[in-house]
Motif scaffolding. Sequence first.
Motif, mmCIF file in Angstrom:
data_model
loop_
_atom_site.group_PDB
_atom_site.id
_atom_site.type_symbol
_atom_site.label_atom_id
_atom_site.label_comp_id
_atom_site.label_asym_id
_atom_site.label_seq_id
_atom_site.Cartn_x
_atom_site.Cartn_y
_atom_site.Cartn_z
ATOM 1 N N PRO A 1 -2.577 1.735 -5.774
ATOM 2 C CA PRO A 1 -2.968 0.328 -5.903
ATOM 3 C C PRO A 1 -4.481 0.088 -5.849
ATOM 4 C CG PRO A 1 -1.809 0.718 -3.829
ATOM 5 C CD PRO A 1 -1.710 1.975 -4.630
ATOM 6 N N VAL A 2 -5.255 1.031 -5.312
ATOM 7 C CA VAL A 2 -6.707 0.840 -5.237
ATOM 8 C C VAL A 2 -7.449 1.665 -6.278
ATOM 9 C CG1 VAL A 2 -6.690 0.175 -2.817
ATOM 10 C CG2 VAL A 2 -6.949 2.593 -3.434
ATOM 11 N N ALA A 3 -6.724 2.122 -7.316
ATOM 12 C CA ALA A 3 -7.329 2.991 -8.332
ATOM 13 C C ALA A 3 -8.612 2.404 -8.906
ATOM 14 C CB ALA A 3 -6.323 3.277 -9.446
ATOM 15 N N GLY A 4 -8.614 1.115 -9.159
ATOM 16 C CA GLY A 4 -9.797 0.499 -9.752
ATOM 17 C C GLY A 4 -10.923 0.277 -8.761
ATOM 18 N N ASP A 5 -10.602 0.249 -7.468
ATOM 19 C CA ASP A 5 -11.587 -0.082 -6.442
ATOM 20 C C ASP A 5 -12.273 1.128 -5.817
ATOM 21 O OD1 ASP A 5 -10.838 -2.726 -6.783
ATOM 22 O OD2 ASP A 5 -9.339 -2.642 -5.195
ATOM 23 N N MET A 6 -11.534 2.215 -5.658
ATOM 24 C CA MET A 6 -12.055 3.332 -4.873
ATOM 25 C C MET A 6 -13.347 3.945 -5.416
ATOM 26 S SD MET A 6 -10.031 6.364 -2.961
ATOM 27 C CE MET A 6 -8.752 5.320 -2.341
ATOM 28 N N PRO A 7 -13.507 4.139 -6.727
ATOM 29 C CA PRO A 7 -14.802 4.661 -7.194
ATOM 30 C C PRO A 7 -15.975 3.786 -6.752
ATOM 31 C CG PRO A 7 -13.171 4.879 -8.924
ATOM 32 C CD PRO A 7 -12.529 4.060 -7.824
ATOM 33 N N GLY A 8 -15.792 2.472 -6.747
ATOM 34 C CA GLY A 8 -16.839 1.557 -6.293
ATOM 35 C C GLY A 8 -17.120 1.706 -4.809
ATOM 36 N N TRP A 9 -16.057 1.934 -4.022
ATOM 37 C CA TRP A 9 -16.248 2.139 -2.581
ATOM 38 C C TRP A 9 -17.102 3.375 -2.326
ATOM 39 C CZ3 TRP A 9 -10.397 1.672 -0.957
ATOM 40 C CH2 TRP A 9 -9.956 0.359 -1.199
#
Length: 120
Positions: A72-80
């Motif tokens: 569910p966080v696939a789109g967010d984790m690279p940014g983190w």
Amino acid sequence: MNDQPEPLEGAPLIAPSTTDHPLYDGVVEACRTVYDPEIPVNIYDLGLIYTIDISPENEVKIVMTLTAPGCPVAGDMPGWIADAVEPMEGVKQVDVVLTWDPPWGMDMMSEEARLELGFM
């Protein structure tokens, strides 16, 4: 006769990291501050960081994966990860690339992560 398949020649599935760069250890520690929200272990010890490539100009390229494509966080984790690494002193820029090849497996976790999750 040996039934083992011949090892494939060519590039490794996971490119080597720039471990001899002075920023490398700091980048690893920054990655260890990012956690998968579903698993109480940081993404570095989970084995989600495949390659940390640091250029002579201090440009950091991180190749990572996720535990599953439907994460569910696939789109967010690279940014983190970029947000954790970019503020480091000396880092010029951060590029985080998501890959599914090779797919993540539980064997990529560190011993500490396996202990923490009760797999040992």
